[in-house]
Design a protein around this motif. Structure first.
Motif, PDB file in Angstrom:
ATOM      1  N   PRO A  40      41.803  45.706  27.429  1.00  0.00           N
ATOM      2  CA  PRO A  40      40.650  45.527  28.332  1.00  0.00           C
ATOM      3  C   PRO A  40      40.812  44.349  29.296  1.00  0.00           C
ATOM      4  CG  PRO A  40      39.884  45.989  26.113  1.00  0.00           C
ATOM      5  CD  PRO A  40      41.370  45.758  26.025  1.00  0.00           C
ATOM      6  N   ASP A  58      43.412  45.432  31.934  1.00  0.00           N
ATOM      7  CA  ASP A  58      42.989  46.501  32.837  1.00  0.00           C
ATOM      8  C   ASP A  58      41.785  46.126  33.698  1.00  0.00           C
ATOM      9  OD1 ASP A  58      45.019  47.901  31.667  1.00  0.00           O
ATOM     10  OD2 ASP A  58      43.734  49.351  30.653  1.00  0.00           O
ATOM     11  N   ILE A  59      40.992  45.173  33.248  1.00  0.00           N
ATOM     12  CA  ILE A  59      39.783  44.815  34.000  1.00  0.00           C
ATOM     13  C   ILE A  59      39.916  43.428  34.634  1.00  0.00           C
ATOM     14  CG2 ILE A  59      37.291  44.433  33.858  1.00  0.00           C
ATOM     15  CD1 ILE A  59      37.344  46.471  31.466  1.00  0.00           C
ATOM     16  N   ASP A  60      39.980  42.392  33.803  1.00  0.00           N
ATOM     17  CA  ASP A  60      39.965  41.024  34.329  1.00  0.00           C
ATOM     18  C   ASP A  60      41.213  40.696  35.142  1.00  0.00           C
ATOM     19  OD1 ASP A  60      37.504  40.653  33.160  1.00  0.00           O
ATOM     20  OD2 ASP A  60      38.298  39.633  31.396  1.00  0.00           O
ATOM     21  N   ARG A  82      41.168  42.482  38.442  1.00  0.00           N
ATOM     22  CA  ARG A  82      40.191  41.838  39.327  1.00  0.00           C
ATOM     23  C   ARG A  82      40.820  40.609  39.988  1.00  0.00           C
ATOM     24  NH1 ARG A  82      35.365  40.530  36.090  1.00  0.00           N
ATOM     25  NH2 ARG A  82      34.667  42.598  36.620  1.00  0.00           N
TER      26      ARG A  82
END
Length: 106
Positions: free
Chosen positions: A74, A77-79, A82
């Protein structure tokens, strides 16, 4: 390049072959926790070896272990995505220090 939707070379051709899998397994054994989660005061197993600075095909940078960090999926893939898109890293450490290195309090 084949059926790859983003027209990148195969993972193996980009360096992610058997040699990488072995190095990745060793790195995760030595660094079992997600560094982003740890910064939040949480404990979560890392499953991804991330290149802190995207290597973009530079094999010297690809294999530079000082450019690697252990992340959970996670966070990768996200932070991390970003951050790479020019966004800010949300949240702060358990001590209240912003995680985003470009935050004006950092």
């Amino acid at each position: 390049m084949g059926n790859n939707p983003d027209n990148r070379a195969s993972a193996a051709k980009r360096g992610y072959g058997k040699r990488w899998q072995k190095a990745r397994e060793q790195f995760l054994a030595e660094n079992p926790l997600c560094v982003f989660c740890q910064a939040h005061g949480m404990v979560r197993a890392a499953t991804v070896v991330d290149h802190k600075i995207p290597h973009k095909g530079d094999m010297k940078l690809f294999w530079r272990r000082s450019n690697w960090q252990a992340l959970c999926k996670p966070c990768h893939d996200i932070d991390k995505q970003r951050l790479e898109r020019g966004g800010a890293l949300p949240g702060c450490t358990a001590d209240g220090i912003p995680l985003d290195p470009s935050h004006h309090w950092s």
